[in-house]
Design an enzyme around this catalytic site. Structure first.
Site, PDB file in Angstrom:
ATOM      1  N   GLU A 120      17.508  -2.515  53.575  1.00  0.00           N
ATOM      2  CA  GLU A 120      16.421  -3.201  54.263  1.00  0.00           C
ATOM      3  C   GLU A 120      15.056  -2.570  54.002  1.00  0.00           C
ATOM      4  O   GLU A 120      14.033  -3.199  54.257  1.00  0.00           O
ATOM      5  CB  GLU A 120      16.716  -3.251  55.771  1.00  0.00           C
ATOM      6  CG  GLU A 120      17.900  -4.166  56.064  1.00  0.00           C
ATOM      7  CD  GLU A 120      18.417  -4.061  57.497  1.00  0.00           C
ATOM      8  OE1 GLU A 120      19.000  -5.040  57.961  1.00  0.00           O
ATOM      9  OE2 GLU A 120      18.257  -3.005  58.129  1.00  0.00           O
ATOM     10  N   ASP A 173      24.474 -14.058  58.017  1.00  0.00           N
ATOM     11  CA  ASP A 173      25.776 -14.632  58.388  1.00  0.00           C
ATOM     12  C   ASP A 173      25.553 -15.420  59.669  1.00  0.00           C
ATOM     13  O   ASP A 173      24.481 -15.335  60.268  1.00  0.00           O
ATOM     14  CB  ASP A 173      26.807 -13.510  58.624  1.00  0.00           C
ATOM     15  CG  ASP A 173      26.334 -12.528  59.680  1.00  0.00           C
ATOM     16  OD1 ASP A 173      25.785 -11.478  59.307  1.00  0.00           O
ATOM     17  OD2 ASP A 173      26.460 -12.824  60.881  1.00  0.00           O
TER      18      ASP A 173
HETATM   19  N1  ADE Z   1      23.404  -8.030  61.560  1.00  0.00           N
HETATM   20  C1  ADE Z   1      23.738  -8.937  60.620  1.00  0.00           C
HETATM   21  N2  ADE Z   1      24.712  -9.755  61.056  1.00  0.00           N
HETATM   22  C2  ADE Z   1      25.009  -9.352  62.320  1.00  0.00           C
HETATM   23  C3  ADE Z   1      25.936  -9.788  63.285  1.00  0.00           C
HETATM   24  N3  ADE Z   1      26.763 -10.802  63.024  1.00  0.00           N
HETATM   25  N4  ADE Z   1      25.976  -9.133  64.473  1.00  0.00           N
HETATM   26  C4  ADE Z   1      25.144  -8.100  64.720  1.00  0.00           C
HETATM   27  N5  ADE Z   1      24.263  -7.632  63.838  1.00  0.00           N
HETATM   28  C5  ADE Z   1      24.177  -8.262  62.643  1.00  0.00           C
END
Ligand code: ADE
Length: 233
Positions: free
Chosen positions: A11, A195
């Site tokens: 990041e 996601d």
């Molecule tokens: N960062 C990226 N995806 C995530 C998720 N599903 N839950 C918590 N932090 C995240």
């Protein structure tokens, strides 16, 4: 001075690679980088994952002279319309894993603290403008829910949506918000959706991380261009 934070190497590494006149400031457990990015003096740091790491790093950045804080990284989409690659710019942030309901507090509320921390309006507007310039990216303002949990279930997503009206889930933003709010330092959290926080979240997260990290870098650079103009005006 503007501070830019991320939780993981992916990041911040693209920004770190472009940081000129680099100087490292070693703090217990955290390295801060000071330098010049696109002509602006900045501090840059990787916090590590989770709210405690993020809070500690934010405190070190403030002590090193940060007067505005941008947190950039990835998140799980919670808003039903969000897709991988979209960007959420924080309107405000909550800590979804806080539960003092047994003492009569609303879920997410830490006794003695605000139930949510509002991001700076000007930084929000600048981030949204910069995000909307990135090709193929949809950018939305929304509430960011933070907790020391990787959300990877339909029920988890449903809870964050119905209890908090969250747009996305991540693990650091609200801790940074809490620390910045204590000292009235403006902040914004920018999250690219890696996601949709469901049962495929762990796979999607790894697959899409490089793409969304590139988007995040472009948004920060777009913000720097705009903040530079404001600083000179
Ligand atoms: N960062 C990226 N995806 C995530 C998720 N599903 N839950 C918590 N932090 C995240």
């Amino acid at each position: 001075m503007l501070a830019i934070m991320g939780a993981m190497d992916e990041e911040i590494e693209l920004l770190l690679a472009d940081l000129q006149d680099q100087e490292t400031l070693q703090r217990p457990g955290v390295t801060l980088y000071r330098g010049v990015l696109d002509g602006l003096p900045v501090l840059l740091a990787k916090s590590g994952i989770g709210k405690v790491n993020a809070g500690v790093t934010a405190a070190f950045l403030l002590a090193a002279g940060a007067t505005q804080v941008i947190f950039t990284g990835v998140a799980g989409g919670v808003h039903p319309e969000l897709r991988v690659g979209d960007i959420v710019v924080s309107t405000d942030l909550v800590q979804h894993d806080v539960d003092v309901t047994a003492l009569g507090y609303a879920v997410g509320t830490i006794p003695g603290e605000a139930p949510a921390w509002a991001a700076d309006k000007q930084l929000q507007a600048t981030a949204l403008e910069a995000a909307r310039e990135v090709e193929g990216v949809r950018a939305l303002p929304g509430r960011v829910a933070s907790g020391d949990q990787f959300i990877a279930s339909r029920e988890g997503v449903q809870r964050l949506w119905t209890q908090f009206g969250a747009a996305c889930a991540e693990m650091e933003g609200a801790a940074v918000a809490q620390v910045c709010a204590k000292v009235d330092v403006p902040f914004v959290v920018i999250r690219s959706v890696s996601d949709t926080a469901d049962h495929d979240a762990n796979v999607d997260y790894r697959t899409f991380m490089p793409l969304v990290a590139r988007h995040a870098k472009q948004v920060v650079r777009g913000m720097l261009a705009r903040l530079g103009t404001t600083a000179q005006a």
